[in-house]
Design a protein around this motif. Structure first.
Motif, short mmCIF file in Angstrom:
data_model
loop_
_atom_site.label_atom_id
_atom_site.label_comp_id
_atom_site.label_asym_id
_atom_site.label_seq_id
_atom_site.Cartn_x
_atom_site.Cartn_y
_atom_site.Cartn_z
N THR A 29 5.87 2.17 -13.81
CA THR A 29 5.87 3.21 -12.77
C THR A 29 7.15 3.26 -11.92
OG1 THR A 29 4.65 1.66 -11.34
CG2 THR A 29 3.36 3.29 -12.56
N ALA B 32 8.48 4.60 0.11
CA ALA B 32 7.24 4.72 0.88
C ALA B 32 7.34 5.74 2.00
CB ALA B 32 6.88 3.35 1.46
N ALA C 239 4.08 7.44 -6.30
CA ALA C 239 3.42 8.58 -6.95
C ALA C 239 3.68 9.87 -6.18
CB ALA C 239 1.92 8.31 -7.06
N GLU C 240 3.59 9.80 -4.84
CA GLU C 240 3.78 10.99 -4.03
C GLU C 240 5.23 11.47 -4.08
OE1 GLU C 240 2.41 10.33 -0.08
OE2 GLU C 240 0.35 9.93 -0.69
N ARG D 185 0.82 -1.21 0.00
CA ARG D 185 0.00 0.00 0.00
C ARG D 185 0.86 1.26 0.00
NH1 ARG D 185 -2.49 -1.82 4.88
NH2 ARG D 185 -2.57 0.37 5.51
N TYR D 186 1.88 1.27 0.85
CA TYR D 186 2.68 2.47 0.99
C TYR D 186 3.63 2.67 -0.19
CZ TYR D 186 1.17 2.93 5.88
OH TYR D 186 0.44 3.08 7.04
N ASN E 252 -2.15 -5.19 -7.02
CA ASN E 252 -1.72 -3.96 -6.36
C ASN E 252 -2.00 -2.71 -7.19
OD1 ASN E 252 -0.77 -5.29 -4.09
ND2 ASN E 252 1.32 -5.47 -4.83
N ARG F 54 3.49 9.81 7.46
CA ARG F 54 2.14 10.22 7.89
C ARG F 54 1.59 9.27 8.95
NH1 ARG F 54 1.32 11.29 2.49
NH2 ARG F 54 0.11 9.37 2.20
N PRO G 123 4.12 8.15 2.94
CA PRO G 123 3.04 7.47 3.68
C PRO G 123 3.47 6.94 5.04
CG PRO G 123 3.04 6.76 1.39
CD PRO G 123 4.30 7.56 1.60
N VAL H 27 3.11 1.71 -3.42
CA VAL H 27 2.33 2.16 -4.58
C VAL H 27 1.96 3.63 -4.42
CG1 VAL H 27 0.16 1.88 -5.83
CG2 VAL H 27 1.45 -0.14 -5.11
N ARG H 28 1.45 3.97 -3.24
CA ARG H 28 1.07 5.35 -2.97
C ARG H 28 2.31 6.24 -2.91
NH1 ARG H 28 -1.74 5.33 2.48
NH2 ARG H 28 -2.86 3.67 1.40
N GLY H 29 3.35 5.73 -2.24
CA GLY H 29 4.55 6.52 -2.04
C GLY H 29 5.28 6.84 -3.32
#
Length: 405
Positions: A150, A386, A80-81, A73-74, A121, A392, A389, A76-78
């Motif tokens: 990505t 990551a 992009a961020e 989760r972190y 994912n 946070r 995320p 994939v999100r991380g």
């Protein structure tokens, strides 16, 4: 009448560790709760001197990690961020994509499993036949591959430095924590090696290679031990042989990705790493031996159980460490044109791998809490990817502890 003096805190949140996770946590805290005073204690003279600044600089896509796990989760999100963060602050980065290449028929089922995992994912994956590999990497050979669009690269030291600046936190360098006094009614006081005492309401432990030791200094038993694994790298003298990022199919039994090829932001190509036990927490070479640390690692029952389970894998890694020829053989599986003279020794890194008492390698990020303390106990790769995320999540817990304090 008894007068109780008011405690003078130096900060609200005291972060131990100036790597990318500690600095991301400081950044997240001040973003979520402006006005919160954060102090970061870093034992080195600058940020990102260990895991953050000693890796191949890859922004991982998240394809390897179990769906639903923090890593998946972190990451994939991380990814992009982090790419957005680099663009916003003008930090060198590039979204290059990468190939994961099967060179043996036995690897094909694992490659297909990675395709499925990537799709679960939410990661775009393209399957390639042997002839299609040359579209991306003319010198790479394999039976099949997948392209992960990505994946990218960046300058993680610059990211860490920018996180520290943007957080507004006070960063104290040369401030190694040697003693921690934690009391429910008085917060946390850290004594540094140079004799300073820093007081905070809540402590966040992002000490990386020393995270288990810092946890024990607070009085919390982490139930894991950090076992340092050195990753040895070479630089490719003929970087034109590789256009981007090329990885083997990893063994799912291990958290290590195998010897891979990474074209960095500077245009050079990193080759590696392997993974061998280090004889010190900062054991960046075989000549770095700290007997107290090595003995403490050996005293953890999980180390011997891990060794009994994975000794065959370990023998192969050790062989590649002591024999350049064996390392070259591993690289040639992906890049047949490479010669022994093409590999020039580069700086090594050390992975802070948490190991359980039963010998299991902790395969996800591990964050635990104690009174007035949050401990990040397992944050090796892909923690840099990551980091936003993770920061946070740790910030959320720290601010919760601050409210309860």
């Amino acid at each position: 009448m008894v007068h109780v003096s008011k405690i003078a805190y130096d900060c609200d949140v005291l972060v131990v560790g100036g790597g990318i996770v500690g600095l991301s946590t400081a950044y997240a805290i001040t973003r979520a709760a402006p006005g919160t005073r954060v102090t970061v204690l870093e034992k080195e003279p600058g940020v990102a001197r260990h895991q953050t600044g000693r890796n191949s600089g890859v922004i991982h896509s998240g394809i390897y990690y179990r769906p639903g796990s923090l890593k998946a989760r972190y990451a994939v999100r991380g990814a992009a961020e982090l790419t957005k963060f680099c663009a916003e602050y003008g930090i060198a980065h590039s979204v290059t994509g990468k190939l994961i290449v099967a060179t043996d028929r036995a690897e094909l089922p694992r490659l297909h499993a990675l395709v499925q995992r990537g799709r679960e994912n939410g990661i775009p994956v393209r399957e390639l036949g042997a002839a299609q590999i040359a579209e991306y990497e003319p010198e790479v050979r394999g039976l099949a591959a997948i392209r992960v669009r990505t994946t990218g690269i960046c300058d993680y030291t610059a990211v860490a430095r920018q996180l520290g600046q943007a957080s507004g936190a006070e960063i104290r360098y040369g401030a190694r924590a040697v003693r921690i006094d934690r009391r429910p009614e008085r917060g946390v006081a850290v004594l540094t090696a140079r004799g300073d005492v820093v007081r905070g309401r809540v402590l966040v432990n992002c000490a990386g290679l020393y995270s288990d030791e810092v946890a024990r200094l607070t009085g919390d038993e982490p139930e894991v031990r950090i076992v340092p694994f050195r990753g040895e790298y070479y630089e490719l003298a003929r970087p034109e042989l590789v256009r981007g990022l090329v990885y083997p199919v990893p063994d799912p039994a291990f958290p290590f990705l195998g010897v891979h090829l990474t074209r960095g932001i500077d245009g050079g190509v990193h080759v590696g790493p392997n993974a061998v036990p280090a004889l010190a927490r900062e054991g960046y070479g075989w000549g770095v031996v700290r007997p107290r640390e090595a003995m403490a690692t050996a005293a953890w029952p999980g180390v011997w159980r891990m060794g009994r389970q994975h000794w065959r894998y370990g023998v192969g890694e050790l062989r590649r460490s002591v024999s350049k020829g064996a390392f070259v053989d591993a690289v040639r599986r992906l890049l047949p044109a490479v010669e022994e003279g093409d590999l020039v020794r580069a700086a090594a890194g050390v992975r802070a791998q948490a190991v359980l008492r039963d010998g299991a390698l902790v395969d996800d990020f591990l964050i635990r809490e104690g009174p007035r303390a949050i401990h990040v106990l397992n944050a090796p790769s892909p923690a840099a990817t990551a980091s936003l995320p993770i920061g946070r999540e740790v910030a959320r817990r720290a601010l919760g502890a601050l409210t309860d304090a």
